[in-house]
Design an enzyme around this catalytic site. Structure first.
Site, PDB file in Angstrom:
ATOM      1  CG  ASP A  82      -0.558  -0.657   2.521  1.00 41.08           C
ATOM      2  OD1 ASP A  82       0.945  -0.546   2.892  1.00 41.08           O
ATOM      3  OD2 ASP A  82      -0.938  -0.713   3.276  1.00 41.08           O
ATOM      4  CG  ASN A 149      -9.087  -1.082  11.542  1.00 40.30           C
ATOM      5  OD1 ASN A 149      -8.087  -1.729  11.474  1.00 40.30           O
ATOM      6  ND2 ASN A 149      -8.981  -0.327  10.874  1.00 40.30           N
ATOM      7  CG  HIS A 151      -5.417  -1.611   8.313  1.00 39.99           C
ATOM      8  ND1 HIS A 151      -6.257  -0.674   8.690  1.00 39.99           N
ATOM      9  CD2 HIS A 151      -4.646  -2.137   9.142  1.00 39.99           C
ATOM     10  CE1 HIS A 151      -4.858  -0.347   9.340  1.00 39.99           C
ATOM     11  NE2 HIS A 151      -3.906  -1.013   9.047  1.00 39.99           N
ATOM     12  CD  GLU A 156      -8.760   1.599   7.390  1.00 40.38           C
ATOM     13  OE1 GLU A 156      -8.791   0.313   7.967  1.00 40.38           O
ATOM     14  OE2 GLU A 156      -8.132   2.383   7.601  1.00 40.38           O
TER      15      GLU A 156
HETATM   16  C1  F6R Z   1       1.652  -1.199   5.826  1.00 39.50           C
HETATM   17  C2  F6R Z   1       0.418  -1.846   6.039  1.00 39.50           C
HETATM   18  C3  F6R Z   1      -0.376  -2.176   7.324  1.00 39.50           C
HETATM   19  C4  F6R Z   1       0.309  -2.061   8.435  1.00 39.50           C
HETATM   20  C5  F6R Z   1      -0.565  -1.602   9.981  1.00 39.50           C
HETATM   21  C6  F6R Z   1       0.080  -2.433  11.112  1.00 39.50           C
HETATM   22  O1  F6R Z   1       2.075  -1.550   4.593  1.00 39.50           O
HETATM   23  O2  F6R Z   1       0.019  -2.955   5.258  1.00 39.50           O
HETATM   24  O3  F6R Z   1      -1.547  -2.696   7.140  1.00 39.50           O
HETATM   25  O4  F6R Z   1       0.972  -3.528   8.965  1.00 39.50           O
HETATM   26  O5  F6R Z   1      -1.460  -0.737   9.795  1.00 39.50           O
HETATM   27  O6  F6R Z   1       1.288  -1.071  11.127  1.00 39.50           O
HETATM   28  P1  F6R Z   1       2.039  -0.968  12.421  1.00 39.50           P
HETATM   29  O7  F6R Z   1       2.630  -1.850  11.955  1.00 39.50           O
HETATM   30  O8  F6R Z   1       2.795   0.091  12.517  1.00 39.50           O
HETATM   31  O9  F6R Z   1       1.331  -1.311  13.851  1.00 39.50           O
END
Ligand code: F6R
Length: 255
Positions: A82, A149, A151, A156
């Site tokens: 992403d 959450n 995701h 989402e």
């Molecule tokens: C980022 C991604 C997100 C993160 C998730 C956890 O490329 O795909 O799904 O893996 O938001 O983020 P952290 O590791 O910062 O808690």
């Protein structure tokens, strides 16, 4: 050499292969070993990558294991999950810059792909990215983090399981979790992400989660009925998904 055999507790739950680690050192060391095992056993060298706080130690460990093996280059194509929209490509807050900082400035790769944060036509960029992944032969090994959450990528809660790469409006929960990283710009509220369908098309999936803040999302993904309300619960349909977590992230599981 780390002896990792007894470094984790292993469980098969609801179609997911779960490993719970007492130590982050072993968790990340194994996460990187899974990549090298994949490269030695699979012809598909397309690796899907995640960013965020969870993956900083992963890239540090990957760089360290490469250096220990005398490798300065990995024969892989990387595809990031992403990217934020509405930032110039060299903005310090983009995931492109994150990847440069944590991996590509240290270890060369054959090809690295990430959606364009500054695309004039984001929907076209999203469909271009999906087609690019397919034209290169799909993802062999996909790494994932998880949001509080539930995701995965920026899919989402509420996202259908067959979505392909698309543009998204980020949820309040994601904006509140990630805005602490934006020191020099307002956090964008839009992004491009591989869809859940794109992720499920990978041959193998490895999700990493650490810390108590992820325990409810892990519980929802692993134990509760699969539901679009917890996007990571879709991994239970995959058949070759491994979850590497620490004890705090596992603390809500009733094992
Ligand atoms: C980022 C991604 C997100 C993160 C998730 C956890 O490329 O795909 O799904 O893996 O938001 O983020 P952290 O590791 O910062 O808690």
């Amino acid at each position: 050499m780390l002896q990792t055999k007894r470094a984790y507790t292993e469980k098969e739950i609801n179609g997911l292969h779960l490993r719970i680690y007492a130590s982050h050192q072993y968790l990340y060391s194994d996460a990187v070993k899974i990549l090298f095992n994949h490269l030695s056993t699979s012809k598909n060298r397309n690796i899907g990558l995640a960013t965020g706080a969870t993956f900083e130690p992963f890239y540090a460990e990957l760089v360290s294991q490469c250096k220990a093996m005398g490798k300065e280059r990995l024969e892989v194509n990387t595809f990031n999950l992403d990217e934020y929209l509405g930032l110039s490509r060299d903005d310090p807050n983009t995931y492109a810059t994150y990847m440069q900082r944590h991996l590509f400035s240290k270890i060369a790769v054959e090809g690295s792909f990430i959606p364009n944060s500054n695309a004039a036509y984001p929907e076209i960029e999203a469909s271009f990215y999906e087609n690019l992944i397919r034209s290169k032969g799909g993802i062999g090994l996909q790494y994932l983090g998880i949001g509080t959450n539930g995701h995965i990528g920026f899919n989402e809660p509420g996202t259908a399981t067959d979505t392909i790469t698309h543009t998204v409006e980020l949820s309040e929960s994601t904006i509140s979790s990630n805005s602490i990283y934006f020191k020099t710009a307002r956090m964008p509220h839009k992004a491009i992400t591989m869809g859940i369908g794109t992720i499920l098309s990978a041959d193998k999936i490895v999700l990493i989660a650490t810390g108590k803040s992820k325990s409810a999302a892990i519980m929802g993904s692993v134990m509760q009925d699969p539901s679009p309300d917890v996007p990571a619960s879709a991994l239970r349909m995959h058949g070759n998904a491994t979850i590497l977590i620490d004890a705090p992230a596992a603390s809500s599981l009733r094992l």
